[in-house]
Scaffold this motif. Structure first.
Motif, PDB file in Angstrom:
ATOM      1  N   ARG A   1      45.699  31.250  35.654  1.00  0.00           N
ATOM      2  CA  ARG A   1      45.613  32.566  34.994  1.00  0.00           C
ATOM      3  C   ARG A   1      44.172  33.064  34.967  1.00  0.00           C
ATOM      4  NH1 ARG A   1      49.715  30.458  31.552  1.00  0.00           N
ATOM      5  NH2 ARG A   1      48.162  29.729  30.052  1.00  0.00           N
ATOM      6  N   ALA A   2      43.229  32.153  34.693  1.00  0.00           N
ATOM      7  CA  ALA A   2      41.811  32.550  34.680  1.00  0.00           C
ATOM      8  C   ALA A   2      41.347  32.978  36.063  1.00  0.00           C
ATOM      9  CB  ALA A   2      40.958  31.394  34.171  1.00  0.00           C
ATOM     10  N   SER A   3      41.924  32.357  37.098  1.00  0.00           N
ATOM     11  CA  SER A   3      41.510  32.662  38.466  1.00  0.00           C
ATOM     12  C   SER A   3      42.046  33.994  38.961  1.00  0.00           C
ATOM     13  CB  SER A   3      41.971  31.552  39.413  1.00  0.00           C
ATOM     14  OG  SER A   3      41.379  30.324  39.051  1.00  0.00           O
ATOM     15  N   ALA A   4      42.973  34.580  38.216  1.00  0.00           N
ATOM     16  CA  ALA A   4      43.528  35.867  38.647  1.00  0.00           C
ATOM     17  C   ALA A   4      42.436  36.914  38.788  1.00  0.00           C
ATOM     18  CB  ALA A   4      44.594  36.330  37.656  1.00  0.00           C
ATOM     19  N   SER A   5      41.382  36.791  37.959  1.00  0.00           N
ATOM     20  CA  SER A   5      40.284  37.761  38.034  1.00  0.00           C
ATOM     21  C   SER A   5      39.466  37.605  39.307  1.00  0.00           C
ATOM     22  CB  SER A   5      39.369  37.607  36.808  1.00  0.00           C
ATOM     23  OG  SER A   5      38.828  36.292  36.755  1.00  0.00           O
ATOM     24  N   LEU A   6      39.615  36.452  39.982  1.00  0.00           N
ATOM     25  CA  LEU A   6      38.875  36.228  41.220  1.00  0.00           C
ATOM     26  C   LEU A   6      39.511  36.929  42.407  1.00  0.00           C
ATOM     27  CD1 LEU A   6      38.149  32.380  41.044  1.00  0.00           C
ATOM     28  CD2 LEU A   6      36.453  34.190  40.928  1.00  0.00           C
ATOM     29  N   ILE A   7      40.817  37.184  42.312  1.00  0.00           N
ATOM     30  CA  ILE A   7      41.572  37.626  43.491  1.00  0.00           C
ATOM     31  C   ILE A   7      41.022  38.911  44.113  1.00  0.00           C
ATOM     32  CG2 ILE A   7      43.835  38.431  44.294  1.00  0.00           C
ATOM     33  CD1 ILE A   7      45.086  36.432  42.318  1.00  0.00           C
ATOM     34  N   PRO A   8      40.758  39.993  43.336  1.00  0.00           N
ATOM     35  CA  PRO A   8      40.274  41.228  43.981  1.00  0.00           C
ATOM     36  C   PRO A   8      38.953  41.040  44.725  1.00  0.00           C
ATOM     37  CG  PRO A   8      41.020  41.663  41.743  1.00  0.00           C
ATOM     38  CD  PRO A   8      40.974  40.185  41.894  1.00  0.00           C
ATOM     39  N   CYS A   9      37.974  40.395  44.070  1.00  0.00           N
ATOM     40  CA  CYS A   9      36.675  40.209  44.730  1.00  0.00           C
ATOM     41  C   CYS A   9      36.786  39.237  45.898  1.00  0.00           C
ATOM     42  CB  CYS A   9      35.643  39.692  43.714  1.00  0.00           C
ATOM     43  SG  CYS A   9      35.169  40.934  42.499  1.00  0.00           S
ATOM     44  N   ALA A  10      37.621  38.201  45.752  1.00  0.00           N
ATOM     45  CA  ALA A  10      37.814  37.245  46.842  1.00  0.00           C
ATOM     46  C   ALA A  10      38.425  37.937  48.059  1.00  0.00           C
ATOM     47  CB  ALA A  10      38.698  36.089  46.383  1.00  0.00           C
ATOM     48  N   LEU A  11      39.410  38.792  47.818  1.00  0.00           N
ATOM     49  CA  LEU A  11      40.035  39.529  48.920  1.00  0.00           C
ATOM     50  C   LEU A  11      39.025  40.455  49.598  1.00  0.00           C
ATOM     51  CD1 LEU A  11      43.535  40.440  47.415  1.00  0.00           C
ATOM     52  CD2 LEU A  11      43.027  38.779  49.217  1.00  0.00           C
ATOM     53  N   LEU A  12      38.163  41.072  48.796  1.00  0.00           N
ATOM     54  CA  LEU A  12      37.135  41.951  49.363  1.00  0.00           C
ATOM     55  C   LEU A  12      36.206  41.165  50.283  1.00  0.00           C
ATOM     56  CD1 LEU A  12      35.619  44.653  49.518  1.00  0.00           C
ATOM     57  CD2 LEU A  12      34.371  43.980  47.447  1.00  0.00           C
ATOM     58  N   ILE A  13      35.749  39.985  49.823  1.00  0.00           N
ATOM     59  CA  ILE A  13      34.835  39.175  50.628  1.00  0.00           C
ATOM     60  C   ILE A  13      35.525  38.692  51.901  1.00  0.00           C
ATOM     61  CG2 ILE A  13      33.558  36.988  50.685  1.00  0.00           C
ATOM     62  CD1 ILE A  13      32.977  37.426  47.685  1.00  0.00           C
ATOM     63  N   VAL A  14      36.784  38.234  51.766  1.00  0.00           N
ATOM     64  CA  VAL A  14      37.535  37.779  52.943  1.00  0.00           C
ATOM     65  C   VAL A  14      37.701  38.918  53.942  1.00  0.00           C
ATOM     66  CG1 VAL A  14      39.808  37.010  53.733  1.00  0.00           C
ATOM     67  CG2 VAL A  14      38.749  35.919  51.761  1.00  0.00           C
ATOM     68  N   PHE A  15      37.993  40.110  53.440  1.00  0.00           N
ATOM     69  CA  PHE A  15      38.155  41.262  54.326  1.00  0.00           C
ATOM     70  C   PHE A  15      36.866  41.566  55.079  1.00  0.00           C
ATOM     71  CE2 PHE A  15      37.500  45.893  54.785  1.00  0.00           C
ATOM     72  CZ  PHE A  15      38.496  46.160  55.723  1.00  0.00           C
ATOM     73  N   ILE A  16      35.737  41.547  54.354  1.00  0.00           N
ATOM     74  CA  ILE A  16      34.454  41.857  54.987  1.00  0.00           C
ATOM     75  C   ILE A  16      34.133  40.834  56.079  1.00  0.00           C
ATOM     76  CG2 ILE A  16      31.966  41.981  54.589  1.00  0.00           C
ATOM     77  CD1 ILE A  16      32.597  43.092  51.809  1.00  0.00           C
ATOM     78  N   VAL A  17      34.315  39.534  55.754  1.00  0.00           N
ATOM     79  CA  VAL A  17      34.044  38.487  56.742  1.00  0.00           C
ATOM     80  C   VAL A  17      34.976  38.612  57.936  1.00  0.00           C
ATOM     81  CG1 VAL A  17      34.055  35.990  57.145  1.00  0.00           C
ATOM     82  CG2 VAL A  17      33.142  36.894  54.996  1.00  0.00           C
ATOM     83  N   TRP A  18      36.247  38.921  57.664  1.00  0.00           N
ATOM     84  CA  TRP A  18      37.253  38.999  58.722  1.00  0.00           C
ATOM     85  C   TRP A  18      36.926  40.111  59.713  1.00  0.00           C
ATOM     86  CZ3 TRP A  18      42.172  42.201  58.419  1.00  0.00           C
ATOM     87  CH2 TRP A  18      42.978  41.986  59.544  1.00  0.00           C
ATOM     88  N   VAL A  19      36.656  41.334  59.213  1.00  0.00           N
ATOM     89  CA  VAL A  19      36.404  42.448  60.138  1.00  0.00           C
ATOM     90  C   VAL A  19      35.109  42.243  60.910  1.00  0.00           C
ATOM     91  CG1 VAL A  19      37.710  44.103  58.772  1.00  0.00           C
ATOM     92  CG2 VAL A  19      35.269  43.852  58.349  1.00  0.00           C
ATOM     93  N   LEU A  20      34.158  41.499  60.308  1.00  0.00           N
ATOM     94  CA  LEU A  20      32.903  41.229  61.020  1.00  0.00           C
ATOM     95  C   LEU A  20      33.136  40.233  62.145  1.00  0.00           C
ATOM     96  CD1 LEU A  20      29.822  41.710  61.101  1.00  0.00           C
ATOM     97  CD2 LEU A  20      29.571  39.728  59.615  1.00  0.00           C
ATOM     98  N   ILE A  21      33.829  39.109  61.830  1.00  0.00           N
ATOM     99  CA  ILE A  21      34.080  38.088  62.848  1.00  0.00           C
ATOM    100  C   ILE A  21      34.976  38.632  63.956  1.00  0.00           C
ATOM    101  CG2 ILE A  21      35.197  35.852  63.249  1.00  0.00           C
ATOM    102  CD1 ILE A  21      34.226  34.978  60.507  1.00  0.00           C
ATOM    103  N   ALA A  22      35.949  39.468  63.575  1.00  0.00           N
ATOM    104  CA  ALA A  22      36.861  40.039  64.571  1.00  0.00           C
ATOM    105  C   ALA A  22      36.169  41.064  65.462  1.00  0.00           C
ATOM    106  CB  ALA A  22      38.052  40.685  63.860  1.00  0.00           C
ATOM    107  N   GLY A  23      34.966  41.480  65.088  1.00  0.00           N
ATOM    108  CA  GLY A  23      34.238  42.455  65.892  1.00  0.00           C
ATOM    109  C   GLY A  23      34.664  43.883  65.647  1.00  0.00           C
ATOM    110  N   TRP A  24      35.380  44.121  64.546  1.00  0.00           N
ATOM    111  CA  TRP A  24      35.842  45.465  64.238  1.00  0.00           C
ATOM    112  C   TRP A  24      34.793  46.300  63.506  1.00  0.00           C
ATOM    113  CZ3 TRP A  24      41.370  44.028  62.053  1.00  0.00           C
ATOM    114  CH2 TRP A  24      42.134  43.502  63.101  1.00  0.00           C
ATOM    115  N   ALA A  25      33.755  45.658  63.019  1.00  0.00           N
ATOM    116  CA  ALA A  25      32.732  46.388  62.265  1.00  0.00           C
ATOM    117  C   ALA A  25      31.400  45.674  62.387  1.00  0.00           C
ATOM    118  CB  ALA A  25      33.137  46.501  60.793  1.00  0.00           C
ATOM    119  N   THR A  26      30.321  46.441  62.338  1.00  0.00           N
ATOM    120  CA  THR A  26      28.976  45.862  62.322  1.00  0.00           C
ATOM    121  C   THR A  26      28.643  45.407  60.902  1.00  0.00           C
ATOM    122  OG1 THR A  26      27.916  47.973  61.812  1.00  0.00           O
ATOM    123  CG2 THR A  26      28.263  47.451  64.148  1.00  0.00           C
TER     124      THR A  26
END
Length: 436
Positions: free
Chosen positions: A218-243
Protein backbone atom coordinates in the motif's frame (compact mmCIF):
# COMPACT_ATOMS: atom_id res chain seq x y z
CA UNK A 1 58.04 25.92 -19.92
CA UNK A 2 54.42 25.05 -20.79
CA UNK A 3 54.02 22.97 -17.63
CA UNK A 4 55.28 25.97 -15.60
CA UNK A 5 52.64 28.14 -17.30
CA UNK A 6 50.01 25.58 -16.33
CA UNK A 7 51.16 25.71 -12.71
CA UNK A 8 50.95 29.52 -12.72
CA UNK A 9 47.40 29.43 -14.10
CA UNK A 10 46.41 26.88 -11.44
CA UNK A 11 47.80 29.16 -8.70
CA UNK A 12 45.92 32.15 -10.17
CA UNK A 13 42.69 30.13 -10.14
CA UNK A 14 43.17 29.06 -6.54
CA UNK A 15 43.86 32.66 -5.46
CA UNK A 16 40.70 33.91 -7.18
CA UNK A 17 38.57 31.14 -5.65
CA UNK A 18 40.01 31.80 -2.20
CA UNK A 19 39.16 35.50 -2.65
CA UNK A 20 35.49 34.64 -3.01
CA UNK A 21 35.19 35.44 -6.72
CA UNK A 22 32.28 33.65 -8.44
CA UNK A 23 33.27 30.32 -9.93
CA UNK A 24 32.29 31.16 -13.52
CA UNK A 25 34.15 34.48 -13.35
CA UNK A 26 37.20 32.76 -11.81
CA UNK A 27 37.40 30.32 -14.71
CA UNK A 28 36.95 33.13 -17.23
CA UNK A 29 39.59 35.35 -15.59
CA UNK A 30 42.08 32.49 -15.45
CA UNK A 31 41.51 31.85 -19.15
CA UNK A 32 41.93 35.57 -19.89
CA UNK A 33 45.24 35.69 -18.01
CA UNK A 34 46.52 32.67 -19.92
CA UNK A 35 45.61 34.04 -23.33
CA UNK A 36 46.63 37.65 -22.65
CA UNK A 37 50.11 36.84 -21.28
CA UNK A 38 51.08 33.48 -22.77
CA UNK A 39 49.57 33.42 -26.28
CA UNK A 40 49.28 35.70 -29.31
CA UNK A 41 45.53 35.20 -29.71
CA UNK A 42 43.05 37.99 -28.78
CA UNK A 43 41.29 36.91 -25.55
CA UNK A 44 38.24 39.14 -26.12
CA UNK A 45 37.17 37.43 -29.32
CA UNK A 46 37.74 33.98 -27.84
CA UNK A 47 35.78 34.89 -24.71
CA UNK A 48 32.67 35.76 -26.71
CA UNK A 49 32.95 32.70 -28.95
CA UNK A 50 33.51 30.36 -25.97
CA UNK A 51 30.48 31.71 -24.10
CA UNK A 52 28.30 31.38 -27.19
CA UNK A 53 29.53 27.95 -28.31
CA UNK A 54 29.28 26.42 -24.84
CA UNK A 55 25.63 27.36 -24.37
CA UNK A 56 24.10 27.25 -27.86
CA UNK A 57 23.61 23.48 -27.82
CA UNK A 58 20.53 21.32 -28.38
CA UNK A 59 21.97 18.64 -26.09
CA UNK A 60 22.51 21.18 -23.31
CA UNK A 61 18.81 22.06 -23.43
CA UNK A 62 18.23 18.80 -21.55
CA UNK A 63 19.99 20.16 -18.47
CA UNK A 64 17.54 22.94 -17.46
CA UNK A 65 14.61 20.67 -18.28
CA UNK A 66 15.89 17.89 -16.03
CA UNK A 67 16.65 20.45 -13.32
CA UNK A 68 13.06 21.72 -13.63
CA UNK A 69 11.79 18.15 -13.36
CA UNK A 70 13.68 17.82 -10.07
CA UNK A 71 12.21 21.10 -8.83
CA UNK A 72 8.69 19.88 -9.61
CA UNK A 73 9.25 16.60 -7.76
CA UNK A 74 10.69 18.50 -4.80
CA UNK A 75 8.13 21.31 -4.50
CA UNK A 76 4.97 19.26 -5.08
CA UNK A 77 5.79 16.62 -2.42
CA UNK A 78 6.11 13.88 -5.03
CA UNK A 79 9.61 13.24 -3.70
CA UNK A 80 8.22 12.79 -0.18
CA UNK A 81 5.74 10.23 -1.51
CA UNK A 82 8.53 8.40 -3.32
CA UNK A 83 10.64 8.16 -0.16
CA UNK A 84 7.63 7.05 1.88
CA UNK A 85 7.07 4.27 -0.60
CA UNK A 86 10.70 3.13 -0.54
CA UNK A 87 11.25 3.35 3.23
CA UNK A 88 9.46 0.10 4.26
CA UNK A 89 11.41 -1.97 1.71
CA UNK A 90 14.84 -0.64 2.77
CA UNK A 91 14.21 -0.77 6.52
CA UNK A 92 16.43 -3.82 7.12
CA UNK A 93 19.21 -2.81 4.73
CA UNK A 94 22.19 -1.11 6.45
CA UNK A 95 22.03 2.52 5.40
CA UNK A 96 18.33 2.28 4.56
CA UNK A 97 17.14 5.32 2.55
CA UNK A 98 20.69 6.64 2.08
CA UNK A 99 21.03 4.13 -0.78
CA UNK A 100 18.44 6.11 -2.72
CA UNK A 101 21.13 8.68 -3.58
CA UNK A 102 23.12 6.04 -5.48
CA UNK A 103 20.14 4.21 -6.95
CA UNK A 104 18.47 7.47 -7.98
CA UNK A 105 21.64 8.76 -9.67
CA UNK A 106 22.07 5.42 -11.43
CA UNK A 107 18.56 5.40 -12.85
CA UNK A 108 18.52 9.09 -13.69
CA UNK A 109 22.05 8.96 -15.14
CA UNK A 110 20.84 6.44 -17.72
CA UNK A 111 18.35 9.05 -18.91
CA UNK A 112 20.22 12.34 -18.71
CA UNK A 113 23.74 11.37 -19.83
CA UNK A 114 24.97 14.39 -17.85
CA UNK A 115 26.83 14.46 -14.57
CA UNK A 116 25.64 17.97 -13.69
CA UNK A 117 21.97 17.25 -14.49
CA UNK A 118 22.06 13.98 -12.53
CA UNK A 119 23.71 15.56 -9.50
CA UNK A 120 21.41 18.61 -9.51
CA UNK A 121 18.15 16.71 -10.04
CA UNK A 122 18.67 13.87 -7.54
CA UNK A 123 20.14 16.27 -4.96
CA UNK A 124 17.09 18.52 -5.23
CA UNK A 125 14.81 15.55 -4.60
CA UNK A 126 16.83 13.47 -2.11
CA UNK A 127 18.80 15.88 0.07
CA UNK A 128 15.89 17.76 1.74
CA UNK A 129 14.03 14.50 2.39
CA UNK A 130 17.08 12.73 3.87
CA UNK A 131 17.78 15.71 6.14
CA UNK A 132 14.14 15.81 7.24
CA UNK A 133 14.30 12.14 8.19
CA UNK A 134 17.50 12.64 10.23
CA UNK A 135 20.14 11.07 7.97
CA UNK A 136 23.74 12.25 8.18
CA UNK A 137 24.21 15.28 5.92
CA UNK A 138 27.93 14.70 5.28
CA UNK A 139 27.31 11.17 4.04
CA UNK A 140 24.44 12.37 1.85
CA UNK A 141 26.54 15.17 0.32
CA UNK A 142 29.47 12.85 -0.39
CA UNK A 143 27.32 10.19 -1.99
CA UNK A 144 25.42 12.70 -4.14
CA UNK A 145 28.58 14.44 -5.36
CA UNK A 146 30.17 11.17 -6.52
CA UNK A 147 27.09 9.16 -7.54
CA UNK A 148 26.07 12.09 -9.72
CA UNK A 149 29.04 11.25 -11.94
CA UNK A 150 27.23 8.04 -12.96
CA UNK A 151 25.48 10.26 -15.50
CA UNK A 152 28.54 10.05 -17.76
CA UNK A 153 29.37 6.36 -17.14
CA UNK A 154 25.94 4.78 -17.61
CA UNK A 155 25.05 4.85 -21.33
CA UNK A 156 24.04 6.84 -23.22
CA UNK A 157 26.77 9.37 -22.48
CA UNK A 158 27.97 12.38 -24.46
CA UNK A 159 31.49 11.86 -23.07
CA UNK A 160 31.51 8.29 -24.43
CA UNK A 161 30.38 9.50 -27.85
CA UNK A 162 33.17 12.07 -27.95
CA UNK A 163 35.76 9.42 -27.02
CA UNK A 164 34.40 6.97 -29.61
CA UNK A 165 34.72 9.60 -32.34
CA UNK A 166 38.25 10.58 -31.20
CA UNK A 167 39.37 6.93 -31.05
CA UNK A 168 37.49 5.87 -34.20
CA UNK A 169 35.85 3.17 -32.07
CA UNK A 170 32.35 1.66 -32.10
CA UNK A 171 29.91 3.81 -30.13
CA UNK A 172 27.70 0.78 -29.44
CA UNK A 173 30.69 -1.15 -28.02
CA UNK A 174 31.62 1.78 -25.81
CA UNK A 175 28.04 1.99 -24.54
CA UNK A 176 27.90 -1.74 -23.82
CA UNK A 177 31.28 -1.59 -22.09
CA UNK A 178 29.96 1.00 -19.64
CA UNK A 179 27.24 -1.14 -18.04
CA UNK A 180 29.22 -3.58 -15.85
CA UNK A 181 31.63 -0.88 -14.53
CA UNK A 182 28.54 1.22 -13.69
CA UNK A 183 27.01 -1.59 -11.65
CA UNK A 184 30.39 -2.25 -10.00
CA UNK A 185 30.71 1.40 -9.02
CA UNK A 186 27.16 1.55 -7.67
CA UNK A 187 27.89 -1.59 -5.61
CA UNK A 188 31.04 0.04 -4.20
CA UNK A 189 29.14 3.20 -3.25
CA UNK A 190 26.30 1.24 -1.63
CA UNK A 191 28.82 -1.02 0.11
CA UNK A 192 30.53 1.96 1.70
CA UNK A 193 27.18 3.43 2.80
CA UNK A 194 26.24 0.08 4.42
CA UNK A 195 29.66 -0.21 6.11
CA UNK A 196 29.50 3.40 7.41
CA UNK A 197 25.98 2.86 8.72
CA UNK A 198 27.01 -0.26 10.65
CA UNK A 199 30.04 1.53 12.12
CA UNK A 200 28.06 4.67 13.04
CA UNK A 201 24.70 3.40 14.24
CA UNK A 202 24.44 6.33 16.66
CA UNK A 203 24.39 8.75 13.70
CA UNK A 204 21.60 6.91 11.91
CA UNK A 205 17.92 7.80 12.45
CA UNK A 206 15.76 5.20 14.22
CA UNK A 207 14.36 2.48 11.96
CA UNK A 208 10.91 2.87 10.47
CA UNK A 209 8.11 0.97 12.26
CA UNK A 210 7.83 -2.66 11.16
CA UNK A 211 5.19 -3.22 8.51
CA UNK A 212 3.48 -6.21 6.97
CA UNK A 213 3.84 -7.09 3.29
CA UNK A 214 0.36 -5.71 2.60
CA UNK A 215 1.28 -2.41 4.28
CA UNK A 216 4.46 -2.22 2.21
CA UNK A 217 2.48 -2.73 -0.97
CA UNK A 218 0.00 0.00 0.00
CA UNK A 219 2.86 2.40 0.81
CA UNK A 220 4.47 1.59 -2.53
CA UNK A 221 1.37 2.68 -4.42
CA UNK A 222 2.72 6.24 -4.28
CA UNK A 223 5.79 5.06 -6.20
CA UNK A 224 3.85 3.81 -9.21
CA UNK A 225 3.26 7.13 -11.08
CA UNK A 226 6.86 8.36 -10.78
CA UNK A 227 8.24 4.87 -11.46
CA UNK A 228 6.16 4.62 -14.64
CA UNK A 229 7.38 8.06 -15.71
CA UNK A 230 11.04 7.05 -15.26
CA UNK A 231 10.50 3.71 -17.04
CA UNK A 232 8.81 5.52 -19.92
CA UNK A 233 11.65 8.03 -20.26
CA UNK A 234 14.31 5.29 -20.22
CA UNK A 235 12.31 3.15 -22.65
CA UNK A 236 11.79 5.83 -25.33
CA UNK A 237 15.46 6.81 -25.07
CA UNK A 238 16.80 3.25 -25.43
CA UNK A 239 14.31 2.51 -28.22
CA UNK A 240 15.65 5.53 -30.11
CA UNK A 241 12.28 7.25 -30.23
CA UNK A 242 13.50 10.38 -28.47
CA UNK A 243 16.71 12.27 -27.76
CA UNK A 244 17.87 13.05 -24.22
CA UNK A 245 16.48 16.58 -24.60
CA UNK A 246 13.09 15.30 -25.72
CA UNK A 247 13.11 12.82 -22.82
CA UNK A 248 13.75 15.73 -20.46
CA UNK A 249 10.71 17.52 -21.89
CA UNK A 250 8.62 14.37 -21.37
CA UNK A 251 9.91 14.25 -17.79
CA UNK A 252 8.76 17.81 -17.10
CA UNK A 253 5.33 17.27 -18.66
CA UNK A 254 4.92 13.94 -16.85
CA UNK A 255 5.91 15.43 -13.49
CA UNK A 256 3.45 18.31 -13.94
CA UNK A 257 0.70 15.87 -14.90
CA UNK A 258 1.33 13.59 -11.91
CA UNK A 259 1.48 16.54 -9.52
CA UNK A 260 -1.73 18.00 -10.95
CA UNK A 261 -3.52 14.64 -10.73
CA UNK A 262 -2.44 14.34 -7.08
CA UNK A 263 -3.72 17.88 -6.37
CA UNK A 264 -0.29 18.99 -5.12
CA UNK A 265 0.43 21.37 -8.01
CA UNK A 266 -0.41 25.00 -7.28
CA UNK A 267 0.41 28.21 -9.09
CA UNK A 268 2.74 29.19 -6.22
CA UNK A 269 4.89 26.03 -6.29
CA UNK A 270 4.82 25.97 -10.11
CA UNK A 271 6.27 29.48 -10.20
CA UNK A 272 8.75 28.72 -7.40
CA UNK A 273 9.93 25.57 -9.19
CA UNK A 274 10.35 27.38 -12.48
CA UNK A 275 12.37 30.20 -10.88
CA UNK A 276 14.49 27.74 -8.89
CA UNK A 277 15.27 25.77 -12.04
CA UNK A 278 16.13 28.99 -13.90
CA UNK A 279 18.56 30.15 -11.21
CA UNK A 280 20.33 26.80 -10.93
CA UNK A 281 20.49 26.28 -14.71
CA UNK A 282 21.91 29.76 -15.27
CA UNK A 283 24.55 29.11 -12.61
CA UNK A 284 25.57 25.83 -14.24
CA UNK A 285 25.67 27.35 -17.72
CA UNK A 286 27.74 30.29 -16.49
CA UNK A 287 30.28 27.86 -15.06
CA UNK A 288 30.22 25.85 -18.30
CA UNK A 289 30.94 29.03 -20.27
CA UNK A 290 33.87 29.93 -18.03
CA UNK A 291 35.23 26.39 -18.30
CA UNK A 292 34.89 26.52 -22.10
CA UNK A 293 36.96 29.71 -22.24
CA UNK A 294 39.62 28.18 -19.98
CA UNK A 295 39.63 25.13 -22.27
CA UNK A 296 40.36 27.40 -25.24
CA UNK A 297 43.26 28.85 -23.28
CA UNK A 298 44.63 25.37 -22.61
CA UNK A 299 44.33 24.52 -26.31
CA UNK A 300 46.13 27.70 -27.41
CA UNK A 301 48.94 27.25 -24.90
CA UNK A 302 49.34 23.55 -25.75
CA UNK A 303 49.64 22.49 -22.09
CA UNK A 304 47.62 19.22 -22.36
CA UNK A 305 49.58 18.08 -25.41
CA UNK A 306 52.87 18.99 -23.71
CA UNK A 307 51.94 16.85 -20.70
CA UNK A 308 51.05 13.90 -22.92
CA UNK A 309 54.26 14.23 -24.95
CA UNK A 310 56.27 14.45 -21.75
CA UNK A 311 54.81 11.11 -20.62
CA UNK A 312 55.44 9.60 -24.08
CA UNK A 313 59.10 10.61 -23.91
CA UNK A 314 59.58 8.57 -20.72
CA UNK A 315 59.17 5.25 -22.61
CA UNK A 316 57.34 3.65 -19.69
CA UNK A 317 56.18 0.04 -19.33
CA UNK A 318 52.45 -0.55 -20.05
CA UNK A 319 51.22 -0.35 -16.45
CA UNK A 320 53.64 2.44 -15.56
CA UNK A 321 52.18 4.32 -18.56
CA UNK A 322 48.67 3.79 -17.17
CA UNK A 323 49.81 5.08 -13.76
CA UNK A 324 51.36 8.17 -15.35
CA UNK A 325 48.22 8.84 -17.38
CA UNK A 326 46.11 8.63 -14.23
CA UNK A 327 48.23 11.40 -12.69
CA UNK A 328 48.14 13.50 -15.88
CA UNK A 329 44.36 13.25 -16.28
CA UNK A 330 43.78 14.04 -12.63
CA UNK A 331 45.96 17.15 -12.98
CA UNK A 332 44.09 18.18 -16.13
CA UNK A 333 40.81 17.53 -14.32
CA UNK A 334 41.57 20.36 -11.92
CA UNK A 335 41.19 22.83 -14.80
CA UNK A 336 39.30 21.16 -17.68
CA UNK A 337 35.95 19.49 -18.26
CA UNK A 338 35.94 15.83 -19.26
CA UNK A 339 35.19 16.27 -22.96
CA UNK A 340 38.03 18.78 -23.33
CA UNK A 341 40.42 16.42 -21.54
CA UNK A 342 39.67 13.75 -24.13
CA UNK A 343 39.72 16.00 -27.19
CA UNK A 344 42.95 17.81 -26.30
CA UNK A 345 44.98 14.67 -25.45
CA UNK A 346 43.61 11.95 -27.72
CA UNK A 347 45.95 12.65 -30.65
CA UNK A 348 49.00 11.88 -28.49
CA UNK A 349 47.61 9.47 -25.89
CA UNK A 350 45.67 7.01 -28.10
CA UNK A 351 48.70 5.93 -30.21
CA UNK A 352 50.64 5.39 -26.96
CA UNK A 353 47.85 3.19 -25.62
CA UNK A 354 47.69 1.12 -28.80
CA UNK A 355 51.47 0.64 -28.86
CA UNK A 356 51.34 -0.53 -25.22
CA UNK A 357 48.82 -3.22 -26.22
CA UNK A 358 45.71 -1.90 -24.43
CA UNK A 359 42.22 -2.25 -25.90
CA UNK A 360 40.79 1.11 -27.01
CA UNK A 361 37.30 0.20 -25.79
CA UNK A 362 38.71 -0.61 -22.35
CA UNK A 363 40.71 2.62 -22.34
CA UNK A 364 37.54 4.58 -23.15
CA UNK A 365 35.86 3.40 -19.95
CA UNK A 366 39.12 3.95 -18.07
CA UNK A 367 39.19 7.59 -19.23
CA UNK A 368 35.50 8.10 -18.40
CA UNK A 369 36.19 6.92 -14.83
CA UNK A 370 39.06 9.40 -14.59
CA UNK A 371 36.71 12.12 -15.85
CA UNK A 372 34.29 11.09 -13.07
CA UNK A 373 37.09 11.54 -10.55
CA UNK A 374 37.83 14.97 -12.02
CA UNK A 375 34.17 15.96 -11.44
CA UNK A 376 34.74 15.74 -7.65
CA UNK A 377 38.35 16.98 -7.56
CA UNK A 378 38.94 20.60 -6.40
CA UNK A 379 39.34 23.31 -7.52
CA UNK A 380 37.20 22.73 -10.64
CA UNK A 381 35.16 19.70 -9.55
CA UNK A 382 31.93 20.50 -11.35
CA UNK A 383 29.66 18.43 -9.10
CA UNK A 384 31.16 20.19 -6.09
CA UNK A 385 30.07 23.52 -7.57
CA UNK A 386 26.56 22.23 -8.29
CA UNK A 387 26.08 21.07 -4.69
CA UNK A 388 27.70 24.25 -3.37
CA UNK A 389 25.13 26.37 -5.18
CA UNK A 390 22.26 24.18 -3.97
CA UNK A 391 23.25 23.84 -0.31
CA UNK A 392 25.32 26.95 0.44
CA UNK A 393 28.09 24.70 1.75
CA UNK A 394 31.70 25.48 0.85
CA UNK A 395 33.00 23.32 -2.02
CA UNK A 396 35.90 22.17 0.17
CA UNK A 397 33.39 20.92 2.77
CA UNK A 398 31.61 18.93 0.07
CA UNK A 399 34.95 17.65 -1.26
CA UNK A 400 35.87 16.36 2.20
CA UNK A 401 32.52 14.61 2.46
CA UNK A 402 33.18 12.97 -0.91
CA UNK A 403 36.64 11.60 -0.01
CA UNK A 404 35.49 8.05 0.92
CA UNK A 405 33.46 7.80 -2.29
CA UNK A 406 36.43 9.27 -4.18
CA UNK A 407 38.41 6.22 -3.05
CA UNK A 408 35.57 3.98 -4.28
CA UNK A 409 36.18 5.50 -7.72
CA UNK A 410 39.89 4.76 -7.37
CA UNK A 411 39.11 1.14 -6.40
CA UNK A 412 36.90 0.82 -9.49
CA UNK A 413 39.74 2.10 -11.70
CA UNK A 414 42.13 -0.42 -10.13
CA UNK A 415 39.66 -3.30 -10.56
CA UNK A 416 39.02 -2.66 -14.26
CA UNK A 417 42.78 -2.34 -14.80
CA UNK A 418 43.54 -5.65 -13.07
CA UNK A 419 40.45 -7.35 -14.53
CA UNK A 420 39.84 -5.70 -17.95
CA UNK A 421 37.16 -8.33 -18.69
CA UNK A 422 34.81 -6.28 -16.50
CA UNK A 423 34.79 -3.80 -19.38
CA UNK A 424 35.27 -6.00 -22.44
CA UNK A 425 33.10 -9.03 -21.65
CA UNK A 426 29.67 -7.55 -22.40
CA UNK A 427 30.51 -5.96 -25.79
CA UNK A 428 32.33 -9.15 -26.84
CA UNK A 429 29.40 -11.30 -25.70
CA UNK A 430 26.75 -9.20 -27.46
CA UNK A 431 28.63 -8.28 -30.64
CA UNK A 432 31.37 -10.89 -30.79
CA UNK A 433 35.13 -10.30 -30.37
CA UNK A 434 36.32 -7.17 -32.11
CA UNK A 435 38.41 -7.71 -35.22
CA UNK A 436 41.88 -6.24 -34.79
Amino acid sequence: MLISIGALLLVAMLVLLASGVWIGITLGLTGWIGQAFFTNTPPGMNLFSAFWESNVSWELAALPLFVWMGEILFRTKLSEQMFSGLAPWLNRVPGRLMHTTVLGCGVFGSVSGSSAATCATISKVALPELKRRGYNEQLALGSLATAGTLGILIPPSITMVVYAVAADASIIRIFLAGFLPSFLLMALFCGYIAWWSIRNKHLMPPPEPKTTFAQKMRASASLIPCALLIVFIVWVLIAGWATATECAAYGVLGSLAIAAAGRSLTWANFKAGLMGATRLSCMIMFILAGAAFLTKTMAFTGIPRALAEWVDAMQLSPYALIGALVVIYLVLGTALDGISMIVLTSAVVLPMIQMAGFDLIWFGIFVVLLVEIAEVTPPVGFNLFVLQSMTGKDSNTIARAAIPFFFCLIVCVVLITVFPEIVTWLPDYVMGPEKK
